[in-house]
Design a protein around this motif. Structure first.
Motif, PDB file in Angstrom:
ATOM      1  N   SER A  30      21.502  30.573  11.742  1.00  0.00           N
ATOM      2  CA  SER A  30      22.708  29.766  11.573  1.00  0.00           C
ATOM      3  C   SER A  30      22.319  28.464  10.875  1.00  0.00           C
ATOM      4  CB  SER A  30      23.409  29.531  12.911  1.00  0.00           C
ATOM      5  OG  SER A  30      24.680  28.962  12.709  1.00  0.00           O
ATOM      6  N   GLY A  31      22.892  27.333  11.265  1.00  0.00           N
ATOM      7  CA  GLY A  31      22.600  26.068  10.604  1.00  0.00           C
ATOM      8  C   GLY A  31      23.500  25.832   9.411  1.00  0.00           C
ATOM      9  N   ALA A  32      23.389  24.646   8.820  1.00  0.00           N
ATOM     10  CA  ALA A  32      24.249  24.246   7.705  1.00  0.00           C
ATOM     11  C   ALA A  32      24.093  25.201   6.532  1.00  0.00           C
ATOM     12  CB  ALA A  32      23.909  22.826   7.265  1.00  0.00           C
ATOM     13  N   ALA A  33      25.221  25.566   5.930  1.00  0.00           N
ATOM     14  CA  ALA A  33      25.182  26.408   4.741  1.00  0.00           C
ATOM     15  C   ALA A  33      24.513  25.665   3.582  1.00  0.00           C
ATOM     16  CB  ALA A  33      26.594  26.846   4.355  1.00  0.00           C
ATOM     17  N   ASP A  34      24.815  24.391   3.434  1.00  0.00           N
ATOM     18  CA  ASP A  34      24.249  23.555   2.372  1.00  0.00           C
ATOM     19  C   ASP A  34      23.274  22.572   3.007  1.00  0.00           C
ATOM     20  OD1 ASP A  34      23.636  21.829   0.307  1.00  0.00           O
ATOM     21  OD2 ASP A  34      25.702  21.453  -0.290  1.00  0.00           O
ATOM     22  N   VAL A  35      21.999  22.941   3.036  1.00  0.00           N
ATOM     23  CA  VAL A  35      20.978  22.099   3.663  1.00  0.00           C
ATOM     24  C   VAL A  35      20.833  20.769   2.937  1.00  0.00           C
ATOM     25  CG1 VAL A  35      18.506  21.934   4.153  1.00  0.00           C
ATOM     26  CG2 VAL A  35      19.724  24.053   4.635  1.00  0.00           C
ATOM     27  N   LEU A  36      20.967  20.780   1.609  1.00  0.00           N
ATOM     28  CA  LEU A  36      20.841  19.542   0.844  1.00  0.00           C
ATOM     29  C   LEU A  36      21.853  18.510   1.325  1.00  0.00           C
ATOM     30  CD1 LEU A  36      19.812  17.765  -1.420  1.00  0.00           C
ATOM     31  CD2 LEU A  36      21.145  19.130  -3.054  1.00  0.00           C
ATOM     32  N   ALA A  37      23.067  18.950   1.666  1.00  0.00           N
ATOM     33  CA  ALA A  37      24.099  18.013   2.132  1.00  0.00           C
ATOM     34  C   ALA A  37      23.682  17.317   3.419  1.00  0.00           C
ATOM     35  CB  ALA A  37      25.421  18.751   2.330  1.00  0.00           C
ATOM     36  N   LEU A  38      22.962  18.017   4.315  1.00  0.00           N
ATOM     37  CA  LEU A  38      22.484  17.388   5.548  1.00  0.00           C
ATOM     38  C   LEU A  38      21.501  16.270   5.238  1.00  0.00           C
ATOM     39  CD1 LEU A  38      21.874  19.997   8.399  1.00  0.00           C
ATOM     40  CD2 LEU A  38      23.856  18.546   7.969  1.00  0.00           C
ATOM     41  N   TYR A  39      20.598  16.529   4.306  1.00  0.00           N
ATOM     42  CA  TYR A  39      19.613  15.511   3.941  1.00  0.00           C
ATOM     43  C   TYR A  39      20.271  14.326   3.231  1.00  0.00           C
ATOM     44  CZ  TYR A  39      15.489  18.207   5.298  1.00  0.00           C
ATOM     45  OH  TYR A  39      14.521  18.872   6.021  1.00  0.00           O
ATOM     46  N   GLU A  40      21.293  14.601   2.415  1.00  0.00           N
ATOM     47  CA  GLU A  40      21.997  13.505   1.754  1.00  0.00           C
ATOM     48  C   GLU A  40      22.680  12.599   2.785  1.00  0.00           C
ATOM     49  OE1 GLU A  40      23.238  15.539  -2.530  1.00  0.00           O
ATOM     50  OE2 GLU A  40      24.492  15.875  -0.763  1.00  0.00           O
ATOM     51  N   GLY A  41      23.348  13.218   3.764  1.00  0.00           N
ATOM     52  CA  GLY A  41      24.002  12.418   4.801  1.00  0.00           C
ATOM     53  C   GLY A  41      23.011  11.616   5.619  1.00  0.00           C
ATOM     54  N   ALA A  42      21.861  12.221   5.925  1.00  0.00           N
ATOM     55  CA  ALA A  42      20.824  11.510   6.680  1.00  0.00           C
ATOM     56  C   ALA A  42      20.311  10.304   5.902  1.00  0.00           C
ATOM     57  CB  ALA A  42      19.681  12.464   7.012  1.00  0.00           C
ATOM     58  N   ALA A 292       8.537  23.688  -3.462  1.00  0.00           N
ATOM     59  CA  ALA A 292       7.783  22.480  -3.128  1.00  0.00           C
ATOM     60  C   ALA A 292       8.405  21.255  -3.796  1.00  0.00           C
ATOM     61  CB  ALA A 292       6.328  22.642  -3.564  1.00  0.00           C
ATOM     62  N   ALA A 293       8.841  21.412  -5.039  1.00  0.00           N
ATOM     63  CA  ALA A 293       9.500  20.301  -5.731  1.00  0.00           C
ATOM     64  C   ALA A 293      10.804  19.920  -5.045  1.00  0.00           C
ATOM     65  CB  ALA A 293       9.761  20.681  -7.191  1.00  0.00           C
ATOM     66  N   PHE A 294      11.550  20.921  -4.571  1.00  0.00           N
ATOM     67  CA  PHE A 294      12.796  20.667  -3.849  1.00  0.00           C
ATOM     68  C   PHE A 294      12.525  19.901  -2.557  1.00  0.00           C
ATOM     69  CE2 PHE A 294      15.927  22.305  -0.673  1.00  0.00           C
ATOM     70  CZ  PHE A 294      17.070  21.738  -1.210  1.00  0.00           C
ATOM     71  N   ARG A 295      11.508  20.314  -1.804  1.00  0.00           N
ATOM     72  CA  ARG A 295      11.164  19.627  -0.548  1.00  0.00           C
ATOM     73  C   ARG A 295      10.748  18.188  -0.819  1.00  0.00           C
ATOM     74  NH1 ARG A 295      13.668  22.431   3.299  1.00  0.00           N
ATOM     75  NH2 ARG A 295      13.486  24.648   2.799  1.00  0.00           N
ATOM     76  N   SER A 296      10.015  17.987  -1.895  1.00  0.00           N
ATOM     77  CA  SER A 296       9.617  16.617  -2.245  1.00  0.00           C
ATOM     78  C   SER A 296      10.834  15.765  -2.587  1.00  0.00           C
ATOM     79  CB  SER A 296       8.645  16.638  -3.429  1.00  0.00           C
ATOM     80  OG  SER A 296       7.432  17.285  -3.078  1.00  0.00           O
ATOM     81  N   GLU A 297      11.794  16.374  -3.290  1.00  0.00           N
ATOM     82  CA  GLU A 297      13.012  15.651  -3.650  1.00  0.00           C
ATOM     83  C   GLU A 297      13.817  15.278  -2.411  1.00  0.00           C
ATOM     84  OE1 GLU A 297      15.451  13.597  -6.117  1.00  0.00           O
ATOM     85  OE2 GLU A 297      13.530  14.537  -6.595  1.00  0.00           O
ATOM     86  N   MET A 299      12.605  14.515   0.459  1.00  0.00           N
ATOM     87  CA  MET A 299      11.925  13.378   1.073  1.00  0.00           C
ATOM     88  C   MET A 299      12.172  12.077   0.308  1.00  0.00           C
ATOM     89  SD  MET A 299      10.577  14.641   3.766  1.00  0.00           S
ATOM     90  CE  MET A 299      12.009  15.752   3.796  1.00  0.00           C
ATOM     91  N   ARG A 300      12.489  12.208  -0.997  1.00  0.00           N
ATOM     92  CA  ARG A 300      12.729  11.006  -1.809  1.00  0.00           C
ATOM     93  C   ARG A 300      14.167  10.517  -1.751  1.00  0.00           C
ATOM     94  NH1 ARG A 300       8.876  13.435  -5.497  1.00  0.00           N
ATOM     95  NH2 ARG A 300      10.547  14.580  -6.555  1.00  0.00           N
ATOM     96  N   LEU A 301      15.056  11.294  -1.150  1.00  0.00           N
ATOM     97  CA  LEU A 301      16.468  10.901  -1.128  1.00  0.00           C
ATOM     98  C   LEU A 301      16.708   9.500  -0.557  1.00  0.00           C
ATOM     99  CD1 LEU A 301      18.355  14.193  -0.159  1.00  0.00           C
ATOM    100  CD2 LEU A 301      18.543  12.910  -2.295  1.00  0.00           C
ATOM    101  N   PRO A 302      16.056   9.103   0.553  1.00  0.00           N
ATOM    102  CA  PRO A 302      16.328   7.750   1.073  1.00  0.00           C
ATOM    103  C   PRO A 302      16.039   6.643   0.062  1.00  0.00           C
ATOM    104  CG  PRO A 302      15.221   9.080   2.740  1.00  0.00           C
ATOM    105  CD  PRO A 302      15.183   9.871   1.462  1.00  0.00           C
TER     106      PRO A 302
END
Length: 332
Positions: A30-42, A292-297, A299-302
């Protein structure tokens, strides 16, 4: 602190990053359909992406703050207002007691997210607060519900430049256990086809449609059930592909032609009905590098967060602000 729900869309659920480690027991993550959106909100709220938030499938709702709280809006852009005044999407805001937040229908994409400062503090189950409707874990949010929040501190009034993932496009894929069951001409035709997202979609999977013949594997009626995961592209008996999503079953006997890279799943789930998608096979090394590039991105969102500059037309009490101070001379 908490948020009172006065009205809500039909498929709004509490989601976090999901629960892992239970595939052998028949429970998908389960979990968020759009994981990127969770990181953006955080990033907008300066908190952990592990916190649970509200996922809104196509339509939001009407909410009232019981105490002062911070919130952020990410994912599929929707119309948002506070007491009738329009507010920015992909940004964080404050809501004072008695104020009303209204979130309308998605203008692009499918899943919007309402993030609360401190996260939605519902009771965890098997290490996650994610609702899993097909497994009867939790339930969709209803009018009259209260969304409790955890401890929060920080500032609102932040924004992020939105990622353009709400109109379909290219999805990178890797070969799966059953790709070799499809002959090369079928694989080439699959890669050359532009698909449209069909109307049949939920948190289990999304149907894709195309002109021409379907896609079939050799001996597909004799395939044994095997483990499956979100991102797998499963072919039904009609030859229509389905991209499996967070609440997909954990095993299945339909042939799977390929698997969408996890870093491209936000684009997949946010593709609106009728929009086109294409697939491109990449090597495992290319897939690992992209992920790996996506995961790094993530982490750079903040560090990409900026101050939100409000439009004076959207400030109802503009005259109460001291816009000019000090003495000036008309002769200088």
């Amino acid at each position: 602190m908490s948020l009172r729900v006065h009205a809500i869309g039909p498929a709004c659920t509490v989601q976090d990053l999901g629960r892992s480690g239970y595939l052998d027991r028949g429970l998908s993550r389960s979990g968020a359909a759009d994981v990127l959106a969770l990181y953006e909100g955080a990033a907008l709220l300066g908190q952990s992406p592990d916190l649970a938030q509200l996922e809104m499938a196509g339509l939001g709702g009407t909410f009232e703050a019981t105490q002062s709280l911070r919130f952020a809006l990410t994912g599929a852009p929707m119309q948002g207002t506070i007491d009738g005044a329009t507010i920015a999407w992909n940004a964080s805001h404050s809501l004072e007691p008695g104020q009303t937040l209204v979130i309308g229908a998605a203008r692009h994409g499918n899943y919007g997210y309402l993030h609360l400062g401190g996260g939605i503090d519902t009771t965890p189950f098997l290490g996650s607060r994610s609702t899993h409707l097909t497994a009867n874990i939790g339930a969709a949010i209803q009018a009259g519900d209260i969304l409790p929040t955890g401890p929060d501190k920080g500032e609102a009034g932040k924004k992020l430049r939105p990622d353009n993932r709400f109109s379909g496009g290219l999805l990178r894929i890797v070969s799966s256990f059953q790709t070799e069951l499809f002959d090369q001409s079928t694989l080439d035709r699959f890669s050359a086809t532009t698909f449209q997202r069909g109307a049949r979609a939920n948190r289990m999977g999304m149907q894709l449609e195309s002109d021409g013949a379907g896609f079939a594997a050799k001996g597909q009626l004799n395939i044994l059930s095997e483990v499956i995961t979100p991102g797998d592209i499963q072919m039904t008996g009609t030859g229509n592909p389905f991209i499996l999503l967070p609440e997909c079953q954990t095993t299945g006997g339909y042939p799977r032609i390929a698997t969408v890279l996890p870093c491209d799943m936000p684009r997949a789930v946010q593709t609106p009905a009728g929009a086109g998608v294409q697939f491109e096979f990449v090597s495992l090394d290319q897939a690992l590098a992209a992920d790996a590039a996506f995961r790094s991105e993530l982490m750079r969102l903040p560090r990409r967060v900026e101050d939100l500059v409000r439009d004076p037309h959207d400030i109802p009490d503009l005259l109460s602000y001291q816009l000019i101070s000090g003495m000036i001379s008309a002769t200088e």
